[in-house]
Design a protein around this motif. Structure first.
Motif, mmCIF file in Angstrom:
data_model
loop_
_atom_site.group_PDB
_atom_site.id
_atom_site.type_symbol
_atom_site.label_atom_id
_atom_site.label_comp_id
_atom_site.label_asym_id
_atom_site.label_seq_id
_atom_site.Cartn_x
_atom_site.Cartn_y
_atom_site.Cartn_z
ATOM 1 N N LEU A 1 78.148 -13.964 37.712
ATOM 2 C CA LEU A 1 77.462 -13.032 36.969
ATOM 3 C C LEU A 1 78.662 -11.975 36.608
ATOM 4 C CD1 LEU A 1 74.974 -11.141 36.070
ATOM 5 C CD2 LEU A 1 74.709 -10.430 38.470
ATOM 6 N N LEU A 2 79.467 -11.708 37.760
ATOM 7 C CA LEU A 2 80.288 -10.566 37.613
ATOM 8 C C LEU A 2 81.606 -10.976 36.601
ATOM 9 C CD1 LEU A 2 80.576 -9.288 41.117
ATOM 10 C CD2 LEU A 2 79.077 -8.484 39.243
ATOM 11 N N HIS B 1 84.775 -8.985 35.651
ATOM 12 C CA HIS B 1 84.607 -7.335 35.515
ATOM 13 C C HIS B 1 85.329 -6.763 36.801
ATOM 14 C CE1 HIS B 1 81.386 -8.694 32.324
ATOM 15 N NE2 HIS B 1 81.657 -7.444 31.928
ATOM 16 N N MET B 2 85.505 -5.819 36.424
ATOM 17 C CA MET B 2 86.243 -4.942 37.517
ATOM 18 C C MET B 2 85.538 -3.523 37.514
ATOM 19 S SD MET B 2 90.306 -4.651 37.482
ATOM 20 C CE MET B 2 91.155 -6.039 38.132
ATOM 21 N N GLU B 3 85.552 -2.902 38.851
ATOM 22 C CA GLU B 3 85.073 -1.524 39.036
ATOM 23 C C GLU B 3 86.422 -0.670 39.174
ATOM 24 O OE1 GLU B 3 83.344 2.009 41.339
ATOM 25 O OE2 GLU B 3 83.942 0.195 42.360
ATOM 26 N N SER C 1 88.889 -1.165 51.514
ATOM 27 C CA SER C 1 88.517 -0.575 50.089
ATOM 28 C C SER C 1 89.533 0.720 49.826
ATOM 29 C CB SER C 1 87.079 -0.203 50.224
ATOM 30 O OG SER C 1 86.314 -1.293 50.497
ATOM 31 N N ASN D 1 82.332 -14.450 41.341
ATOM 32 C CA ASN D 1 80.848 -14.723 40.947
ATOM 33 C C ASN D 1 80.683 -14.748 39.502
ATOM 34 O OD1 ASN D 1 78.556 -13.319 40.393
ATOM 35 N ND2 ASN D 1 78.052 -13.038 42.543
ATOM 36 N N ILE E 1 75.852 -5.272 42.635
ATOM 37 C CA ILE E 1 75.301 -5.703 41.512
ATOM 38 C C ILE E 1 75.325 -7.225 41.457
ATOM 39 C CG2 ILE E 1 75.707 -6.015 38.791
ATOM 40 C CD1 ILE E 1 77.781 -3.700 39.160
ATOM 41 N N ALA E 2 76.359 -7.776 42.248
ATOM 42 C CA ALA E 2 76.347 -9.352 42.379
ATOM 43 C C ALA E 2 74.976 -9.914 43.166
ATOM 44 C CB ALA E 2 77.280 -9.869 43.126
ATOM 45 N N HIS F 1 86.503 -10.472 50.786
ATOM 46 C CA HIS F 1 86.609 -9.373 49.951
ATOM 47 C C HIS F 1 88.187 -9.214 49.591
ATOM 48 C CE1 HIS F 1 86.271 -5.386 49.079
ATOM 49 N NE2 HIS F 1 87.020 -4.915 49.635
ATOM 50 N N ASN G 1 79.592 -6.255 50.593
ATOM 51 C CA ASN G 1 79.679 -4.787 51.067
ATOM 52 C C ASN G 1 78.954 -3.539 50.273
ATOM 53 O OD1 ASN G 1 80.880 -2.038 51.704
ATOM 54 N ND2 ASN G 1 82.924 -2.950 51.607
ATOM 55 N N LEU H 1 72.717 -1.212 37.033
ATOM 56 C CA LEU H 1 74.190 -0.365 37.300
ATOM 57 C C LEU H 1 73.902 0.993 37.990
ATOM 58 C CD1 LEU H 1 76.742 -0.886 34.309
ATOM 59 C CD2 LEU H 1 76.852 -1.641 36.838
ATOM 60 N N SER I 1 80.528 -1.232 47.635
ATOM 61 C CA SER I 1 81.151 -1.944 46.461
ATOM 62 C C SER I 1 80.264 -2.170 45.520
ATOM 63 C CB SER I 1 81.864 -3.279 46.854
ATOM 64 O OG SER I 1 81.879 -4.223 45.984
ATOM 65 N N ILE I 2 80.431 -1.382 44.276
ATOM 66 C CA ILE I 2 79.613 -1.444 43.193
ATOM 67 C C ILE I 2 79.375 -2.946 42.754
ATOM 68 C CG2 ILE I 2 79.345 -1.146 40.612
ATOM 69 C CD1 ILE I 2 78.996 1.318 41.711
ATOM 70 N N LEU I 3 80.572 -3.622 42.580
ATOM 71 C CA LEU I 3 80.579 -4.983 42.213
ATOM 72 C C LEU I 3 79.571 -5.973 43.053
ATOM 73 C CD1 LEU I 3 83.906 -5.688 40.821
ATOM 74 C CD2 LEU I 3 81.991 -5.070 39.514
ATOM 75 N N ILE J 1 82.832 0.166 35.377
ATOM 76 C CA ILE J 1 83.016 -1.152 35.192
ATOM 77 C C ILE J 1 83.787 -1.387 33.633
ATOM 78 C CG2 ILE J 1 81.770 -3.125 34.805
ATOM 79 C CD1 ILE J 1 80.776 -2.197 37.259
ATOM 80 N N ASP K 1 87.078 -8.061 43.660
ATOM 81 C CA ASP K 1 86.274 -7.596 44.668
ATOM 82 C C ASP K 1 85.775 -8.672 45.924
ATOM 83 O OD1 ASP K 1 84.546 -5.115 45.521
ATOM 84 O OD2 ASP K 1 83.138 -6.336 45.593
#
Lengths: 87, 323
Positions: free
Chosen positions: B200-201, B204-206, B159, B198, A51-52, B142, A43, A16, A46-48, B212, B181
């Motif tokens: 892994l994600l 979850h949201m940012e 975004s 995804n 991380i992905a 996206h 992108n 993170l 984009s944090i997510l 997060i 996302d």
């Protein structure tokens, strides 16, 4: 459209906190920045997305930037990766 | 494997492959299920034990000139050996003349037949590339995927426009988040797209300023779902003076192509204070109404036209009434 490669050097990989540094670095530039790994393109603002990638130490990430300051953002990213995300 | 309609290949790549259709229009509805091609020369010559009839068949110089060496019954038998199969699509290269009797034989199976001026080998390379592209089965977009009243909505847009906040508000109202996302879309059948997130994600949201969050633990299992059929794309756009593309009447349905499937779309201009979640609910309900056969804008238009007709008749009656 400049492209380059980034290698994850810090032991913990892009968790993170490094993801936050990456997004903040990219967001300081106008260019759109994309990371490519295993055929997955995300992108980098984009944090997510970042991380992905779940990029562990040693992983190589393709980077592509589009826009007037594309060269600069890639240079800034290379520097950030080289500094181990300040860890 | 879900296939690709011949019509789509013809429409999307017809120019690139320089295709000219020489079979009836209805043959374009046949479905190609493989990206490989086949040359039926061996079958013509007699070996039909192993024939790949589901592939696109290429008739080049080899096949056509072989047929030219045959006469009478021999010729007919060679053609029949190939045309006994329910072929999907046949393409004749180098602008060669279709062998006599070929089109008649293929019409029985509803086979799509094309001609192209291209040479055989480069044509096969190009065709394979086009078939491969048309058969692409998955893509990542996206956006934020939500299930609203059972309708799969993909919130798309730049975004920071408020896709995640909108999804959050929808979750608060009892709807379900599929992915935030980045949304992976997979083509399951000819016209069905399935969206998922995804692994892994997962849910979850940012959120800017918060970071997060985990929607599943925060709102409970009822607030999430693993996958959902994509039915409507909601395009969020920053409000601007130029709004000519924004629908104001809703009589026509707008669509956008994703993986070769036409998906309904709505463009929503955004400005401060806009209640996106209510609009998303209305988009979902409007979609459901149309799916169940009631098209509000069209029904209203019919009523309006009838009303005006009645008014005109009345006025006409009064006009001619000299009593």
């Amino acid at each position: 459209m400049p492209t380059d490669e980034l290698v994850v050097q810090n032991p913990l990989g892009i968790h993170l906190r490094p993801a936050g540094h990456i997004v903040r670095t990219c967001s300081a530039y106008k260019a759109d920045v994309y990371f490519l790994r295993d055929g997955q393109e995300i992108n980098a603002k984009s944090i997510l997305g970042v991380i992905a990638l779940a990029a562990e130490q040693g992983a190589t990430i393709g980077v592509r930037a589009e826009g007037e300051d594309a060269e600069q953002v890639i240079a800034a990213l290379k520097d950030l990766f080289a500094r181990h995300f300040e860890e | 494997m879900p296939g690709t309609r011949v019509r789509r290949i013809f429409e999307d790549f017809g120019d690139r492959l320089q295709l000219a259709l020489i079979s009836p229009e209805s043959s374009l509805d046949r479905v190609i299920t493989t990206v490989d091609v086949h040359r039926p020369g061996l079958a013509m010559a007699g070996y039909t034990d192993y024939f790949l009839d589901e592939r696109v068949q290429i008739l080049g110089e080899t096949e056509i000139s072989y047929l030219r060496t045959l006469q009478g019954d021999e010729y007919a038998a060679a053609l029949d050996r190939v045309c006994q199969f329910p072929l999907v699509c046949v393409i004749i290269t180098k602008s060669l003349t279709p062998p006599e009797g070929l089109l008649e034989r293929l019409e029985r199976h509803g086979t799509a037949v094309f001609r192209t001026p291209m040479d055989t080998t480069p044509f096969i390379h190009e065709l394979t590339e086009c078939l491969r592209r048309a058969a692409a089965l998955t893509t990542t977009v996206h956006g934020t995927m939500v299930d609203v009243y059972g309708v799969g909505l993909l919130l798309a847009g730049p975004s920071g426009i408020g896709k995640s906040e909108c999804a959050l508000d929808l979750v608060e109202r009892g709807h379900r988040l599929v992915a935030d996302d980045s949304v992976t879309i997979t083509k399951k059948e000819e016209d069905i797209l399935i969206a998922t997130g995804n692994e892994l994600l997962r849910h979850h949201m940012e959120l800017r300023g918060i970071g997060i969050i985990d929607i599943c633990t925060m709102f409970g299992i009822r607030a999430v779902r693993a996958m959902k059929r994509l039915e409507v794309v909601v395009n969020l756009e920053e409000w601007s003076e130029d709004q000519l593309h924004v629908d104001r009447i809703g009589i026509d349905d707008h669509t956008r192509e994703i993986l070769g499937v036409e998906i309904n779309t709505a463009v929503i201009p955004i400005y401060p204070g806009k209640n996106l979640s209510v609009l998303s609910e209305v988009i979902a309900l409007n979609y459901l109404q149309k799916a169940y056969g009631y098209h509000p804008a069209r029904e209203f238009n019919d009523r309006l036209k009838k009303w005006m007709k009645k008014q005109a008749e009345l006025r006409n009656m009064h006009h001619h009434d000299r009593e």
